[in-house]
Write a protein that holds these residues in place. Structure first.
Motif, PDB file in Angstrom:
ATOM      1  N   VAL A 259       0.838  -1.207   0.000  1.00 27.40           N
ATOM      2  CA  VAL A 259       0.000   0.000   0.000  1.00 27.40           C
ATOM      3  C   VAL A 259       0.865   1.247   0.000  1.00 27.40           C
ATOM      4  O   VAL A 259       0.579   2.223  -0.705  1.00 27.40           O
ATOM      5  N   ILE A 260       1.942   1.245   0.770  1.00 27.45           N
ATOM      6  CA  ILE A 260       2.844   2.403   0.802  1.00 27.45           C
ATOM      7  C   ILE A 260       3.488   2.608  -0.566  1.00 27.45           C
ATOM      8  O   ILE A 260       3.574   3.740  -1.060  1.00 27.45           O
ATOM      9  N   LEU A 261       3.942   1.523  -1.207  1.00 30.70           N
ATOM     10  CA  LEU A 261       4.553   1.653  -2.525  1.00 30.70           C
ATOM     11  C   LEU A 261       3.540   2.055  -3.585  1.00 30.70           C
ATOM     12  O   LEU A 261       3.876   2.760  -4.542  1.00 30.70           O
ATOM     13  N   TYR A 262       2.288   1.633  -3.432  1.00 30.54           N
ATOM     14  CA  TYR A 262       1.260   1.990  -4.407  1.00 30.54           C
ATOM     15  C   TYR A 262       0.957   3.482  -4.369  1.00 30.54           C
ATOM     16  O   TYR A 262       0.623   4.077  -5.392  1.00 30.54           O
ATOM     17  N   SER A 263       1.120   4.086  -3.185  1.00 30.62           N
ATOM     18  CA  SER A 263       0.847   5.519  -3.075  1.00 30.62           C
ATOM     19  C   SER A 263       1.904   6.356  -3.780  1.00 30.62           C
ATOM     20  O   SER A 263       1.653   7.507  -4.132  1.00 30.62           O
TER      21      SER A 263
ATOM     22  N   GLU B 294       3.701   0.546  -9.193  1.00 34.46           N
ATOM     23  CA  GLU B 294       2.440  -0.186  -9.163  1.00 34.46           C
ATOM     24  C   GLU B 294       2.635  -1.698  -9.244  1.00 34.46           C
ATOM     25  O   GLU B 294       1.981  -2.444  -8.523  1.00 34.46           O
ATOM     26  N   GLN B 295       3.504  -2.161 -10.116  1.00 38.94           N
ATOM     27  CA  GLN B 295       3.682  -3.603 -10.297  1.00 38.94           C
ATOM     28  C   GLN B 295       4.231  -4.247  -9.023  1.00 38.94           C
ATOM     29  O   GLN B 295       3.738  -5.283  -8.580  1.00 38.94           O
ATOM     30  N   LEU B 296       5.243  -3.657  -8.433  1.00 40.13           N
ATOM     31  CA  LEU B 296       5.805  -4.171  -7.191  1.00 40.13           C
ATOM     32  C   LEU B 296       4.776  -4.116  -6.075  1.00 40.13           C
ATOM     33  O   LEU B 296       4.659  -5.053  -5.278  1.00 40.13           O
ATOM     34  N   ALA B 297       3.994  -3.038  -6.034  1.00 37.66           N
ATOM     35  CA  ALA B 297       2.965  -2.908  -5.012  1.00 37.66           C
ATOM     36  C   ALA B 297       1.918  -4.004  -5.145  1.00 37.66           C
ATOM     37  O   ALA B 297       1.503  -4.606  -4.147  1.00 37.66           O
ATOM     38  N   PHE B 298       1.501  -4.296  -6.382  1.00 38.19           N
ATOM     39  CA  PHE B 298       0.515  -5.353  -6.591  1.00 38.19           C
ATOM     40  C   PHE B 298       1.064  -6.715  -6.165  1.00 38.19           C
ATOM     41  O   PHE B 298       0.351  -7.517  -5.556  1.00 38.19           O
ATOM     42  N   VAL B 299       2.321  -6.980  -6.463  1.00 41.60           N
ATOM     43  CA  VAL B 299       2.936  -8.260  -6.077  1.00 41.60           C
ATOM     44  C   VAL B 299       2.975  -8.373  -4.557  1.00 41.60           C
ATOM     45  O   VAL B 299       2.640  -9.427  -3.992  1.00 41.60           O
ATOM     46  N   LEU B 300       3.355  -7.309  -3.876  1.00 45.10           N
ATOM     47  CA  LEU B 300       3.419  -7.348  -2.417  1.00 45.10           C
ATOM     48  C   LEU B 300       2.037  -7.509  -1.798  1.00 45.10           C
ATOM     49  O   LEU B 300       1.869  -8.249  -0.821  1.00 45.10           O
ATOM     50  N   ILE B 301       1.048  -6.842  -2.367  1.00 43.00           N
ATOM     51  CA  ILE B 301      -0.313  -6.977  -1.854  1.00 43.00           C
ATOM     52  C   ILE B 301      -0.839  -8.388  -2.091  1.00 43.00           C
ATOM     53  O   ILE B 301      -1.515  -8.968  -1.239  1.00 43.00           O
ATOM     54  N   ILE B 302      -0.508  -8.977  -3.235  1.00 45.32           N
ATOM     55  CA  ILE B 302      -0.923 -10.352  -3.516  1.00 45.32           C
ATOM     56  C   ILE B 302      -0.250 -11.315  -2.536  1.00 45.32           C
ATOM     57  O   ILE B 302      -0.887 -12.247  -2.025  1.00 45.32           O
ATOM     58  N   ILE B 303       1.041 -11.115  -2.264  1.00 46.90           N
ATOM     59  CA  ILE B 303       1.738 -11.961  -1.284  1.00 46.90           C
ATOM     60  C   ILE B 303       1.070 -11.825   0.083  1.00 46.90           C
ATOM     61  O   ILE B 303       0.849 -12.822   0.781  1.00 46.90           O
ATOM     62  N   GLY B 304       0.725 -10.600   0.468  1.00 45.94           N
ATOM     63  CA  GLY B 304       0.018 -10.391   1.736  1.00 45.94           C
ATOM     64  C   GLY B 304      -1.335 -11.078   1.759  1.00 45.94           C
ATOM     65  O   GLY B 304      -1.732 -11.662   2.768  1.00 45.94           O
TER      66      GLY B 304
END
Length: 150
Positions: A106-110, A115-125
């Protein structure tokens, strides 16, 4: 320990070390994919999970070779309590990692451009959260079985 058991233990030890090294290499490759923005992250993540499972499987097979199964009830009780404590610690580690990966995403998405890294991290979460929910469901099912068994 018998000679055959020593050979099997050596075989599983070598196999465990080999898969551990391969797992570490794949983990480094996964980090490179995430931080350099290459598109192989999901594939590397799946391989990482498979390699971790194979490494743990070989480790437990290696650990059990040559052991004597004692019928002492005290040892069984201590083993059960240790397994229970380890299970609860694992649940906490999973939920903390889930929250950490989701928050990091979420922090990286802001920020723009991540965006791509943020989506991967959110999916892992999200996957870790699903695993945590699954452990709670399994714990509840075990509790129900024990409740109706007694």
């Amino acid at each position: 320990m018998k000679k055959n058991d020593k050979k099997r233990k050596t075989k599983y030890t070598i196999s465990t070390v080999f898969f551990l090294i391969i797992t570490i290499i794949d983990m480094v490759d996964l980090y490179n994919d995430i931080f350099n923005g290459r598109g192989h992250t999901i594939k590397d993540l799946v391989w990482l999970v498979i390699l971790i499972l194979v490494t743990l499987g070989n480790y437990y097979l290696m650990k059990d070779i040559g052991t004597i199964d004692d019928d002492d009830e005290r040892d069984d009780y201590v083993q059960m309590k240790t397994d229970s404590t380890s299970y609860h610690i694992l649940e906490w580690i999973i939920i903390i990692a889930s929250v950490a990966f989701s928050a990091w995403g979420v922090i990286l998405y802001s920020k723009n451009g991540n965006e791509q890294l943020a989506f991967v991290l959110i999916i892992i979460g999200a996957v870790l959260s699903s695993i945590w929910i699954l452990t709670i469901i399994i714990n509840f099912i075990i509790w129900l079985v024990n409740y109706y068994k007694n």
